[in-house]
Write a protein that holds these residues in place. Structure first.
Motif, PDB file in Angstrom:
ATOM      1  N   ALA A  29       1.001  -0.831  -0.335  1.00  0.00           N
ATOM      2  CA  ALA A  29       0.023   0.005  -0.191  1.00  0.00           C
ATOM      3  C   ALA A  29       1.140   1.424  -0.118  1.00  0.00           C
ATOM      4  O   ALA A  29       0.615   1.939  -0.698  1.00  0.00           O
ATOM      5  N   GLN A  30       1.752   1.196   0.714  1.00  0.00           N
ATOM      6  CA  GLN A  30       2.700   2.237   0.985  1.00  0.00           C
ATOM      7  C   GLN A  30       3.576   2.244  -0.311  1.00  0.00           C
ATOM      8  O   GLN A  30       4.165   3.843  -1.118  1.00  0.00           O
ATOM      9  N   THR A  31       4.054   1.603  -0.531  1.00  0.00           N
ATOM     10  CA  THR A  31       4.727   1.611  -1.983  1.00  0.00           C
ATOM     11  C   THR A  31       3.280   2.056  -3.423  1.00  0.00           C
ATOM     12  O   THR A  31       4.258   2.676  -4.210  1.00  0.00           O
ATOM     13  N   GLU A  32       2.880   1.924  -3.437  1.00  0.00           N
ATOM     14  CA  GLU A  32       2.063   1.185  -4.767  1.00  0.00           C
ATOM     15  C   GLU A  32       1.322   2.857  -4.216  1.00  0.00           C
ATOM     16  O   GLU A  32       0.023   3.169  -5.294  1.00  0.00           O
ATOM     17  N   ARG A  33       1.193   3.343  -3.753  1.00  0.00           N
ATOM     18  CA  ARG A  33       0.218   4.410  -3.124  1.00  0.00           C
ATOM     19  C   ARG A  33      -1.610   4.265  -3.061  1.00  0.00           C
ATOM     20  O   ARG A  33      -1.839   4.368  -3.958  1.00  0.00           O
ATOM     21  N   LEU A  34      -1.640   2.471  -2.377  1.00  0.00           N
ATOM     22  CA  LEU A  34      -2.889   2.477  -2.953  1.00  0.00           C
ATOM     23  C   LEU A  34      -3.674   3.287  -2.150  1.00  0.00           C
ATOM     24  O   LEU A  34      -3.979   3.930  -0.937  1.00  0.00           O
ATOM     25  N   ALA A  35      -5.200   3.675  -2.487  1.00  0.00           N
ATOM     26  CA  ALA A  35      -6.719   3.725  -2.227  1.00  0.00           C
ATOM     27  C   ALA A  35      -6.641   3.036  -0.533  1.00  0.00           C
ATOM     28  O   ALA A  35      -6.839   1.435  -0.820  1.00  0.00           O
ATOM     29  N   PRO A  36      -7.655   3.927   0.004  1.00  0.00           N
ATOM     30  CA  PRO A  36      -7.915   2.481   1.257  1.00  0.00           C
ATOM     31  C   PRO A  36      -8.438   1.637   0.958  1.00  0.00           C
ATOM     32  O   PRO A  36      -8.558   0.660   1.687  1.00  0.00           O
ATOM     33  N   ILE A  37      -9.292   2.070  -0.090  1.00  0.00           N
ATOM     34  CA  ILE A  37     -10.443   0.514  -0.597  1.00  0.00           C
ATOM     35  C   ILE A  37      -9.212  -0.003  -1.393  1.00  0.00           C
ATOM     36  O   ILE A  37     -10.264  -1.459  -0.963  1.00  0.00           O
ATOM     37  N   ASP A  38      -8.922   0.260  -2.468  1.00  0.00           N
ATOM     38  CA  ASP A  38      -7.954  -0.989  -3.023  1.00  0.00           C
ATOM     39  C   ASP A  38      -7.399  -1.898  -1.853  1.00  0.00           C
ATOM     40  O   ASP A  38      -6.969  -2.855  -0.874  1.00  0.00           O
ATOM     41  N   PHE A  39      -6.147  -1.024  -0.516  1.00  0.00           N
ATOM     42  CA  PHE A  39      -5.852  -1.612   0.948  1.00  0.00           C
ATOM     43  C   PHE A  39      -6.579  -2.653   0.903  1.00  0.00           C
ATOM     44  O   PHE A  39      -6.527  -4.044   1.423  1.00  0.00           O
ATOM     45  N   LEU A  40      -7.709  -2.537   1.372  1.00  0.00           N
ATOM     46  CA  LEU A  40      -8.800  -3.168   2.419  1.00  0.00           C
ATOM     47  C   LEU A  40      -9.673  -4.397   1.095  1.00  0.00           C
ATOM     48  O   LEU A  40      -9.711  -5.407   2.245  1.00  0.00           O
ATOM     49  N   SER A  41      -9.753  -4.022  -0.027  1.00  0.00           N
ATOM     50  CA  SER A  41      -9.826  -5.848  -0.755  1.00  0.00           C
ATOM     51  C   SER A  41      -9.064  -5.675  -1.127  1.00  0.00           C
ATOM     52  O   SER A  41      -9.191  -7.853  -1.241  1.00  0.00           O
ATOM     53  N   THR A  42      -7.648  -5.998  -0.928  1.00  0.00           N
ATOM     54  CA  THR A  42      -6.633  -7.162  -1.019  1.00  0.00           C
ATOM     55  C   THR A  42      -6.493  -7.805   0.385  1.00  0.00           C
ATOM     56  O   THR A  42      -6.123  -8.756   0.282  1.00  0.00           O
ATOM     57  N   LEU A  43      -6.891  -7.196   1.679  1.00  0.00           N
ATOM     58  CA  LEU A  43      -6.943  -7.749   2.961  1.00  0.00           C
ATOM     59  C   LEU A  43      -7.907  -9.446   2.707  1.00  0.00           C
ATOM     60  O   LEU A  43      -8.049 -10.121   3.396  1.00  0.00           O
TER      61      LEU A  43
END
Length: 228
Positions: A29-43
């Motif tokens: 998330a930090q490296t690719e600057r993921l949006a919160p919704i994208d970060f949560l989706s991966t989890l």
């Protein structure tokens, strides 16, 4: 709450897949600057994948090839259907949800509802005078997941309502349905043998059928946790 405490909390919530992948996903998330919704989706996807793998491990006879084929989403582009059958606790719902997430990742829209909830919503729409709009939404979504058919008592119009939905979706969109009762019982459970026969005729015409079980994975897990 620090990282260690968060991982511990996730494990207490039985989200071991999310806990195991948290370090990696945070760095991603930090490296690719993921949006919160994208970060949560991966989890969430990590957790669903962990549960799917566990279900396959505990259901040795399950058709793994079919599970992974459905996860590609090709059945949606081909307007095919799916039917997951088996006793409670054998993983039907988890697999259906995991496949739904995989299909979303392929770019398709998905609607998930427990069968009784969808029928309640349809009844509410009828009273509100919005049945036509509700049916238009339900019958055009690329993948409709109907979970736990016959798990709860359904209204008298259930067979006709389900038949209407499946007929509208037939060879136009995909439906994935799970049930803990064999199809032979559906006519009696839904109270309309003729409508159920027509419903099954369309659902099974292009359907992938997966049998889950017979042993409940929940029971097995509980037994393992109780071992000294």
């Amino acid at each position: 709450m620090n990282l260690v405490e968060l991982q511990r909390a996730l494990r207490q919530l039985r989200c071991s897949g999310m806990a195991a992948g948290l370090d990696t996903r945070l760095l991603e998330a930090q490296t690719e600057r993921l949006a919160p919704i994208d970060f949560l989706s991966t989890l969430v996807q990590d957790e669903l994948q962990r549960r799917q793998d566990r279900l396959l491990e505990f259901n040795k006879k399950m058709n793994r090839r079919l599970v992974f084929e459905l996860a590609t989403g090709r059945f949606v582009t081909q307007h095919e259907d799916g039917l997951f059958l088996g006793p409670p606790g054998t993983g039907k719902s988890h697999l259906a949800q995991a496949i739904g997430v995989a299909v979303i990742q392929q770019g398709h829209r998905v609607l998930y509802r427990e069968a009784h909830v969808l029928l309640e919503e349809l009844a509410d729409a009828q009273l509100a005078g919005t049945r036509k709009d509700y049916l238009a939404h339900v019958t055009t979504i690329p993948l409709l997941i109907l979970d736990d058919l016959a798990m709860r008592k359904l209204p008298q119009t259930a067979a006709e309502d389900l038949l209407e939905i499946v007929m509208r979706r037939y060879e136009r969109a995909s439906t994935l349905l799970t049930s803990n009762r064999p199809v032979e019982d559906w006519g009696k459970l839904l109270g309309d043998t003729a409508a159920v026969a027509a419903f099954l005729d369309r659902l099974l015409h292009h359907a992938h059928v997966l049998t889950c079980g017979p042993r409940s994975w929940r029971t097995r897990l509980q037994g393992e946790r109780s071992d000294p």
